[in-house]
Design a protein around this motif. Structure first.
Motif, PDB file in Angstrom:
ATOM      1  N   PHE A 185      44.119  38.321  46.625  1.00 21.18           N
ATOM      2  CA  PHE A 185      44.510  37.411  45.549  1.00 21.18           C
ATOM      3  C   PHE A 185      46.018  37.165  45.529  1.00 21.18           C
ATOM      4  O   PHE A 185      46.804  37.996  45.977  1.00 21.18           O
ATOM      5  CB  PHE A 185      44.088  37.991  44.192  1.00 21.18           C
ATOM      6  N   GLU A 195      42.245  30.504  44.708  1.00 20.50           N
ATOM      7  CA  GLU A 195      43.600  30.464  44.141  1.00 20.50           C
ATOM      8  C   GLU A 195      43.952  29.083  43.577  1.00 20.50           C
ATOM      9  O   GLU A 195      45.038  28.887  43.034  1.00 20.50           O
ATOM     10  CB  GLU A 195      44.633  30.885  45.191  1.00 20.50           C
ATOM     11  N   ARG A 223      38.792  35.744  39.584  1.00 19.57           N
ATOM     12  CA  ARG A 223      40.207  35.431  39.788  1.00 19.57           C
ATOM     13  C   ARG A 223      40.453  33.949  39.523  1.00 19.57           C
ATOM     14  O   ARG A 223      41.422  33.569  38.854  1.00 19.57           O
ATOM     15  CB  ARG A 223      40.612  35.785  41.214  1.00 19.57           C
ATOM     16  N   TRP A 224      39.569  33.112  40.036  1.00 18.96           N
ATOM     17  CA  TRP A 224      39.688  31.657  39.892  1.00 18.96           C
ATOM     18  C   TRP A 224      39.666  31.276  38.407  1.00 18.96           C
ATOM     19  O   TRP A 224      40.532  30.532  37.927  1.00 18.96           O
ATOM     20  CB  TRP A 224      38.531  31.015  40.663  1.00 18.96           C
ATOM     21  N   LYS A 282      42.846  32.677  36.602  1.00 22.61           N
ATOM     22  CA  LYS A 282      44.059  31.956  36.995  1.00 22.61           C
ATOM     23  C   LYS A 282      44.101  30.580  36.341  1.00 22.61           C
ATOM     24  O   LYS A 282      45.167  30.120  35.909  1.00 22.61           O
ATOM     25  CB  LYS A 282      44.111  31.839  38.518  1.00 22.61           C
TER      26      LYS A 282
END
Ligand SMILES: C[S@@+](CC[C@H](N)C(=O)[O-])C[C@H]1O[C@@H](n2cnc3c(N)ncnc32)[C@H](O)[C@@H]1O
Ligand SMILES: C[S@@+](CC[C@H](N)C(=O)[O-])C[C@H]1O[C@@H](n2cnc3c(N)ncnc32)[C@H](O)[C@@H]1O
Lengths: 395, 395
Positions: free
Chosen positions: A363, A379, A282-283, A286
């Motif tokens: 998330f 995030e 996710r990091w 993003k």
């Protein structure tokens, strides 16, 4: 921003049985990590009528009062009497937890800390898209907000007849420009006291839960509402449905918009890549979107048990990339160290931060205010500049 | 046929703890459906050191000896002594199964049979691609074949020192033409007797499991092999890892290549759309590809609890469609009735057919020969002609 013209996602409240199990598993993980950051925890929970069973593998020097933790979580959610179907004070708590296999451990603990092996094989995905300002798909974002709102108006007394168990679902229509343009259907089922009439419940849910949360411009006469469509939902929680840890993995992640590797999060310490590498994914995704390298990005990573370096890193920008995908992959390899030890260090994962992740999604949000925490490290968009620099990109 | 240049999928053997749980849940479902096709079954299992706990909600008039079923499944898999870590004859079997909530049931059973409501809300995906002749992604197909082969050479005595628990994983590289062209990495961990040396184990696994299964043209000196990378895997099954029903949903479906709605399959009778609509989704997608309407196709359907008609049907052909996607959707609506009752009737789902689905994948294959069944109805391409006719397509 999808190839679908309509897309549906769902969420569930903190009182849903599978989410009770997730929260218990993560509360146990937190209690242990607070005392012993080197602990190995894989905690699985089953909740059913009158009983919570905790299981899995834990190796630690910490002493924690597991029974109180389990009872505390159940009570905090609002299951505090047989009237609502479950009572943290009086339910049975059964502990069949074992230790981590020393044979698995010998694969994880290596001489060099940096070379810590992955706690299991597996594949994980990370995702981001510019569809919302939290860089998440819109359908899961609003599905979460509906059940968050259900919990809020239950707790603050606005709708005192609400009970903890609830589910939401949204069907979103996308326009020709690939942006969400309308909500075709809203499904919301909430547990309730026996003394509220169905018509009153439906009206209150529309006025106090749905309207305050969903963008008015997406609602119209064409929007279909399914509110408590079974007609009655007094029996809820573990009486109506057995709850297990790790059974809401799509709710936990991207609502189905992104692919999923199958690994669950809750109850697992970050030596398990199912959790830490999905957070890292996710990091990475993003930061790629935040850097303007793509408006939509999905990364797959995979690991072999006992091995530090990922067995694969692969990227899909759905044609939205502003720089060739293979160059972005090279930049990701340069900017992000995706060995388990490095992920744990960079995202600072050896702290009791997990219980707030266990409801309303891992998330695209700050921790749910009720939980008291402030931000999730995965995030952050702190590597966007480094990615641009690695690519000589200044778009 | 993917936007990824490499893609990784994994599978697990029938002796993996989560798969033990899935097989127990489905064996219970089968035993009940054989006696009472109108039963409502949602059976969840947890296995841990020395114990199998069965839970969930079941409403039936059938009388089945649940304890024997549980013991039988565990023994059939090969967990027959404390030496291998688990023993179907002597483990504890705990039953905390309850009944289906009458409030859920009132949403499912409607006056008109045809209008039977969905047993839950939710979203489900079906997928097919012409990447293999079974119209499945290649990575999951070969990951399954590795662990199927592990079970076969364990059972037939070729490698008598194998034990039931195993996992496989494949990283596939795709060429510029979108076809798989090489295997970059193979991960295989198998439980074993203590008396086999690691080097011998690794050689035997390559010769007897990997080479007979993986296409030789995809293997080269560049292929990385990770065989029992922890070095030791004598402790396996529920001792090393708590097993739960529904925790291998990506292994059960498309290995991560397709999206997933999050619902598990095993233990659920087909009134639960998590299972029946996902099976129907596979059936629809496979027929679309078989009809030549796309070379790759993913369908999303969604439901509201207690409502028969799907709340959405949506299609993604990844640009491979030979007819506009909205026209294919219209044809799907014409040719397939996706109400739960119709799915159950058309796919003939009210039979004890589920235990063989619970290992080695629910899609893209005939039942595993050891299980004795013959074909899965949702793999038929019996609607391809009807789809073409509805679209006046003769490509
Ligand atoms: C429908 S249950 C799953 C099926 C269930 N295991 C069975 O045996 O039918 C899934 C979730 O739906 C919600 N639910 C429970 N009772 C309900 C009702 N009467 N009406 C609507 N939703 C309900 C709860 O959140 C529950 O966890
Ligand atoms: C590594 S375990 C999951 C982590 C575990 N819950 C823990 O506490 O570390 C997941 C699966 O890996 C396999 N496994 C168990 N022991 C292993 C070993 N020593 N080496 C390799 N794989 C193993 C089994 O199939 C098991 O179900």
């Amino acid at each position: 921003m999808t190839e679908y013209t309509t897309f549906t996602s769902e969420s569930v409240s903190e009182g849903h049985p599978d989410k009770i199990a997730d929260q218990i598993s993560d509360a146990i993980l937190d209690a242990i990590l607070a005392e012993d950051p080197r602990a190995r925890v894989a905690c699985e929970t089953m909740v059913k009528t009158g009983v919570a069973i905790i299981s899995g593998e834990i190796s630690t020097n910490a002493w924690v009062d597991l029974e109180s933790i389990v009872r505390g979580v159940i009570n905090d959610i609002g299951y505090t009497s047989s009237d609502v179907g479950f009572d943290g004070a009086t339910c049975s708590v059964i502990n069949i937890i074992g230790k981590q296999s020393p044979e698995i451990n010998q694969g994880v603990d290596r001489e060099s800390l940096e070379e810590q092996g992955a706690g299991d094989q597996g594949l994980m995905f990370g995702y981001a898209s510019d569809e919302t300002d939290v860089l998440m798909p819109a359908s899961i974002t609003y599905a979460h907000r509906l059940v968050e709102r259900q919990a809020r108006v239950r707790r603050d007394g606005t709708l005192p007849w609400l009970r903890p168990d609830a589910k939401s679902q949204i069907t979103l229509r996308y326009g020709a420009d690939g942006r969400p343009e309308a909500i075709e259907a809203v499904v919301l089922s909430t547990q309730h006291n026996p003394d509220i009439a169905l018509a009153d419940l439906r009206e209150a849910v529309i006025e106090e839960i749905i309207r305050p949360v969903l963008p008015a411009e997406w609602l119209s006469d064409a929007t279909q509402y399914f509110i408590n469509p079974t007609g009655k939902f007094v029996i809820g929680g573990p009486v109506g449905d057995c709850g297990l840890t790790g059974r809401k993995i799509i709710v936990d992640s991207y609502g189905g918009m992104a692919r999923h590797g199958g690994g669950a999060f809750s109850g697992k310490d970050p030596s398990k890549v199912d959790r830490s590498a999905a957070y890292a994914g996710r990091w990475v995704a993003k930061n790629i979107v935040a850097a303007g390298l793509a408006s939509r990005c999905e990364i797959q990573v995979s690991y072999a048990i006992g091995v530090a370096q990922p067995t694969s890193i692969s990227l899909n920008c759905f044609g939205t990339e502003t720089v060739p995908v293979d160059r972005i992959v090279a930049a990701v390899r340069e900017v992000f160290d995706l060995r388990p030890f490095a992920i744990i260090r960079e995202l600072d994962l050896l702290h009791p931060i997990y219980r707030p992740t266990a409801s309303y999604g891992h998330f695209g949000r700050a921790p749910y205010p009720l939980a008291g925490a402030t931000a999730f490290s995965w995030e952050q968009t702190d590597r966007a500049e480094a990615l641009k620099a690695a690519l000589d990109y200044d778009g």
